[in-house]
Design an enzyme around this catalytic site. Structure first.
Site, mmCIF file in Angstrom:
data_model
loop_
_atom_site.group_PDB
_atom_site.id
_atom_site.type_symbol
_atom_site.label_atom_id
_atom_site.label_comp_id
_atom_site.label_asym_id
_atom_site.label_seq_id
_atom_site.Cartn_x
_atom_site.Cartn_y
_atom_site.Cartn_z
ATOM 1 N N ASP A 105 -13.285 -2.014 -80.151
ATOM 2 C CA ASP A 105 -14.029 -1.658 -78.936
ATOM 3 C C ASP A 105 -15.122 -0.654 -79.283
ATOM 4 O O ASP A 105 -15.005 0.088 -80.260
ATOM 5 C CB ASP A 105 -13.093 -0.986 -77.915
ATOM 6 C CG ASP A 105 -12.149 -1.964 -77.238
ATOM 7 O OD1 ASP A 105 -12.321 -3.187 -77.377
ATOM 8 O OD2 ASP A 105 -11.215 -1.484 -76.551
ATOM 9 N N ARG A 158 -18.605 -8.881 -79.466
ATOM 10 C CA ARG A 158 -18.414 -8.935 -78.006
ATOM 11 C C ARG A 158 -19.594 -8.191 -77.377
ATOM 12 O O ARG A 158 -19.844 -7.034 -77.732
ATOM 13 C CB ARG A 158 -17.114 -8.255 -77.588
ATOM 14 C CG ARG A 158 -16.992 -8.111 -76.057
ATOM 15 C CD ARG A 158 -15.967 -7.051 -75.631
ATOM 16 N NE ARG A 158 -14.625 -7.400 -76.027
ATOM 17 C CZ ARG A 158 -13.684 -6.481 -76.269
ATOM 18 N NH1 ARG A 158 -13.949 -5.185 -76.176
ATOM 19 N NH2 ARG A 158 -12.471 -6.854 -76.632
ATOM 20 N N THR A 182 -18.360 -10.079 -69.325
ATOM 21 C CA THR A 182 -18.971 -9.627 -68.069
ATOM 22 C C THR A 182 -18.297 -10.302 -66.878
ATOM 23 O O THR A 182 -17.716 -11.384 -67.024
ATOM 24 C CB THR A 182 -20.488 -9.966 -68.050
ATOM 25 O OG1 THR A 182 -21.076 -9.442 -66.862
ATOM 26 C CG2 THR A 182 -20.767 -11.463 -68.125
ATOM 27 N N ARG A 192 -12.868 1.984 -64.699
ATOM 28 C CA ARG A 192 -12.854 0.802 -63.827
ATOM 29 C C ARG A 192 -13.268 1.189 -62.408
ATOM 30 O O ARG A 192 -13.973 0.452 -61.733
ATOM 31 C CB ARG A 192 -11.461 0.141 -63.790
ATOM 32 C CG ARG A 192 -10.903 -0.297 -65.119
ATOM 33 C CD ARG A 192 -11.663 -1.392 -65.829
ATOM 34 N NE ARG A 192 -12.901 -1.109 -66.459
ATOM 35 C CZ ARG A 192 -13.088 -0.634 -67.717
ATOM 36 N NH1 ARG A 192 -12.071 -0.370 -68.473
ATOM 37 N NH2 ARG A 192 -14.302 -0.447 -68.196
HETATM 38 C C1 LIG Z 1 -13.468 -8.031 -72.019
HETATM 39 C C2 LIG Z 1 -14.238 -6.765 -71.821
HETATM 40 C C3 LIG Z 1 -14.230 -5.806 -72.806
HETATM 41 C C4 LIG Z 1 -14.980 -4.637 -72.659
HETATM 42 N N1 LIG Z 1 -15.060 -3.747 -73.700
HETATM 43 C C5 LIG Z 1 -15.863 -2.682 -73.589
HETATM 44 C C6 LIG Z 1 -16.112 -1.824 -74.697
HETATM 45 O O1 LIG Z 1 -15.602 -2.016 -75.802
HETATM 46 N N2 LIG Z 1 -16.943 -0.757 -74.508
HETATM 47 C C7 LIG Z 1 -17.556 -0.517 -73.307
HETATM 48 O O2 LIG Z 1 -18.332 0.449 -73.198
HETATM 49 N N3 LIG Z 1 -17.319 -1.305 -72.240
HETATM 50 C C8 LIG Z 1 -16.506 -2.375 -72.348
HETATM 51 N N4 LIG Z 1 -16.320 -3.202 -71.261
HETATM 52 C C9 LIG Z 1 -16.789 -2.774 -69.912
HETATM 53 C C10 LIG Z 1 -18.221 -3.176 -69.675
HETATM 54 O O3 LIG Z 1 -19.078 -2.413 -70.488
HETATM 55 C C11 LIG Z 1 -18.626 -2.957 -68.197
HETATM 56 O O4 LIG Z 1 -18.470 -1.616 -67.837
HETATM 57 C C12 LIG Z 1 -17.824 -3.804 -67.218
HETATM 58 O O5 LIG Z 1 -17.546 -5.062 -67.723
HETATM 59 C C13 LIG Z 1 -18.617 -3.987 -65.896
HETATM 60 O O6 LIG Z 1 -19.807 -4.659 -66.162
HETATM 61 P P1 LIG Z 1 -20.109 -6.159 -65.699
HETATM 62 O O7 LIG Z 1 -20.719 -6.858 -66.871
HETATM 63 O O8 LIG Z 1 -18.905 -6.789 -65.156
HETATM 64 O O9 LIG Z 1 -21.285 -6.034 -64.652
HETATM 65 P P2 LIG Z 1 -21.489 -5.132 -63.365
HETATM 66 O O10 LIG Z 1 -22.918 -5.311 -62.993
HETATM 67 O O11 LIG Z 1 -20.971 -3.757 -63.560
HETATM 68 O O12 LIG Z 1 -20.559 -5.835 -62.298
HETATM 69 C C14 LIG Z 1 -20.814 -7.135 -61.820
HETATM 70 C C15 LIG Z 1 -19.781 -7.467 -60.748
HETATM 71 O O13 LIG Z 1 -18.494 -7.588 -61.350
HETATM 72 C C16 LIG Z 1 -17.491 -7.040 -60.514
HETATM 73 N N5 LIG Z 1 -16.868 -5.892 -61.195
HETATM 74 C C17 LIG Z 1 -17.277 -5.289 -62.330
HETATM 75 N N6 LIG Z 1 -16.442 -4.288 -62.673
HETATM 76 C C18 LIG Z 1 -15.508 -4.239 -61.724
HETATM 77 C C19 LIG Z 1 -14.352 -3.422 -61.502
HETATM 78 N N7 LIG Z 1 -14.010 -2.452 -62.342
HETATM 79 N N8 LIG Z 1 -13.607 -3.655 -60.392
HETATM 80 C C20 LIG Z 1 -13.927 -4.646 -59.537
HETATM 81 N N9 LIG Z 1 -14.997 -5.454 -59.702
HETATM 82 C C21 LIG Z 1 -15.771 -5.264 -60.760
HETATM 83 C C22 LIG Z 1 -18.171 -6.635 -59.247
HETATM 84 O O14 LIG Z 1 -18.096 -7.731 -58.375
HETATM 85 C C23 LIG Z 1 -19.602 -6.389 -59.680
HETATM 86 O O15 LIG Z 1 -20.521 -6.553 -58.648
HETATM 87 C C24 LIG Z 1 -15.648 -4.405 -71.425
HETATM 88 C C25 LIG Z 1 -15.658 -5.365 -70.437
HETATM 89 C C26 LIG Z 1 -14.983 -6.540 -70.615
HETATM 90 C C27 LIG Z 1 -15.051 -7.586 -69.543
#
Ligand SMILES: Cc1cc2nc3c(=O)[nH]c(=O)nc-3n(C[C@H](O)[C@H](O)[C@H](O)COP(=O)(O)OP(=O)(O)OC[C@H]3O[C@@H](n4cnc5c(N)ncnc54)[C@H](O)[C@@H]3O)c2cc1C
Length: 306
Positions: free
Chosen positions: A131, A183, A225, A288
């Site tokens: 990560d 990723r 995402t 989250r």
């Molecule tokens: C498999 C995976 C691994 C990850 N690993 C890392 C990592 O190593 N380092 C790092 O910095 N980040 C990591 N992340 C987190 C990532 O950086 C984002 O903060 C997170 O995924 C929210 O971004 P988004 O792409 O979903 O888009 P956003 O624009 O934030 O969200 C799009 C839509 O998704 C939904 N959504 C998003 N998050 C949430 C939530 N928490 N609760 C409810 N609904 C939500 C909502 O409907 C929102 O409108 C990871 C995410 C995933 C999916």
């Protein structure tokens, strides 16, 4: 509404972390995002994901560890996870954080600990994803990844990049040269504007730019995402370039957009769900909440209605 930056600031508060971790009612509230406290409960959650056609990545929650003994306990925990994945036949790899293995104590210690887990994964033909944490450790994380990648093959160890960082497009180009399995996510930490794009529009544009580089590279990457616009852009680009659905995977978090996870799997996409467990859930849980501050209202209501 509480701002994202406030929630992210609180996520690093050691006093609140200790309080929250020991306050039993919170544990129930976290169950939406955290599969459980132990390996066996998490295996149950992963079986259920496998049943609906998703694979998983197993994650033991712990970060910013400050004692050597604790980092060694993390290595034992991950070896046990890899063993149980084999024994149960669940379809899952593992995700680790280098601060969990001692990056804030000594990078050499983090390297040795991570190496022990990657070696065990290689022996079991599994895969370790490193990560990406906050920008204070981006370079150190990439350095350790490169070292591990020089010792283990493409399908044994991979890395994460964050589209909110200004440096990420260059990092992607460098990593693809090795090559590396990547990723792509947006990024979940509080970062200053010199380091990360402050506007969501720029983060999203950079996400799409990097996604295209990844998909065209011919390596199997993870597009992580829940943003339907990012998912649609990926689907459209893959279609236009004749890139098959088996050549990449979508990745999402446990408890977030389960409908989307199931729907994409049904359409024949590879979908991997990040499944965290453990007692040290506080920083993960707060990130989250920060991603969707509306979640806070939901959790506060749950707490009051107990
Ligand atoms: C498999 C995976 C691994 C990850 N690993 C890392 C990592 O190593 N380092 C790092 O910095 N980040 C990591 N992340 C987190 C990532 O950086 C984002 O903060 C997170 O995924 C929210 O971004 P988004 O792409 O979903 O888009 P956003 O624009 O934030 O969200 C799009 C839509 O998704 C939904 N959504 C998003 N998050 C949430 C939530 N928490 N609760 C409810 N609904 C939500 C909502 O409907 C929102 O409108 C990871 C995410 C995933 C999916």
């Amino acid at each position: 509404m509480v701002a994202r930056s406030t929630l992210l600031f609180l996520s690093r508060h050691e006093g609140l972390k200790d309080f929250a971790t020991h306050f039993k009612p919170f544990r129930k509230m976290t169950s939406r995002f955290v599969a459980g406290e132990d390996i066996e409960t998490t295996i149950g959650a992963i079986r259920e994901l496998n049943r609906i056609g998703c694979t998983a990545t197993f994650d033991h929650l712990n970060e910013s560890v400050t004692s050597r003994e604790e980092t060694e306990a993390e290595v034992r925990e991950y070896k046990r996870i890899l063993e149980r994945i084999d024994e149960t036949g669940i379809r899952s790899n593992v995700s680790i954080k280098l601060t969990q293995f001692g990056l804030s104590i000594d990078p050499e210690l983090a390297y040795r600990n991570a190496r022990a887990v990657v070696e065990e994964a290689a022996r079991r033909r599994n895969f370790v994803r490193i990560d990406m944490e906050d920008s204070a450790v981006t370079q150190a994380t990439l350095d350790i990844f490169r070292r591990l990648r020089s010792e283990f093959d493409l399908d044994t160890v991979g890395i994460v990049v964050q589209s909110y960082l200004r440096r990420t497009r260059d990092d992607v180009l460098d990593l693809l040269e090795i090559p590396a399995r990547i990723r792509l996510c947006k990024g979940a930490y509080n970062e200053p504007p010199e380091v990360a794009f402050p506007d969501k529009k720029d983060v999203d544009e950079n996400y799409v730019r990097c996604m295209k580089l990844l998909l065209k590279s011919g390596v199997y990457h993870g597009i992580a995402t829940h943003d339907e616009r990012m998912i649609e852009a990926t689907e459209a680009f893959a279609r236009a370039e004749g890139i098959g659905r088996e050549q990449f995977e979508f990745q999402m978090l446990y408890g977030v957009r389960r409908d989307l996870q199931e729907g994409l799997a049904r359409e024949g996409y590879n979908v991997r769900v990040y499944v965290p467990y453990g007692k040290t859930w506080y920083p993960y849980f707060m990130r989250r909440l920060a991603e969707r501050p509306a979640n806070l209202t939901f959790f506060l209501r749950q707490l009051v209605s107990r």
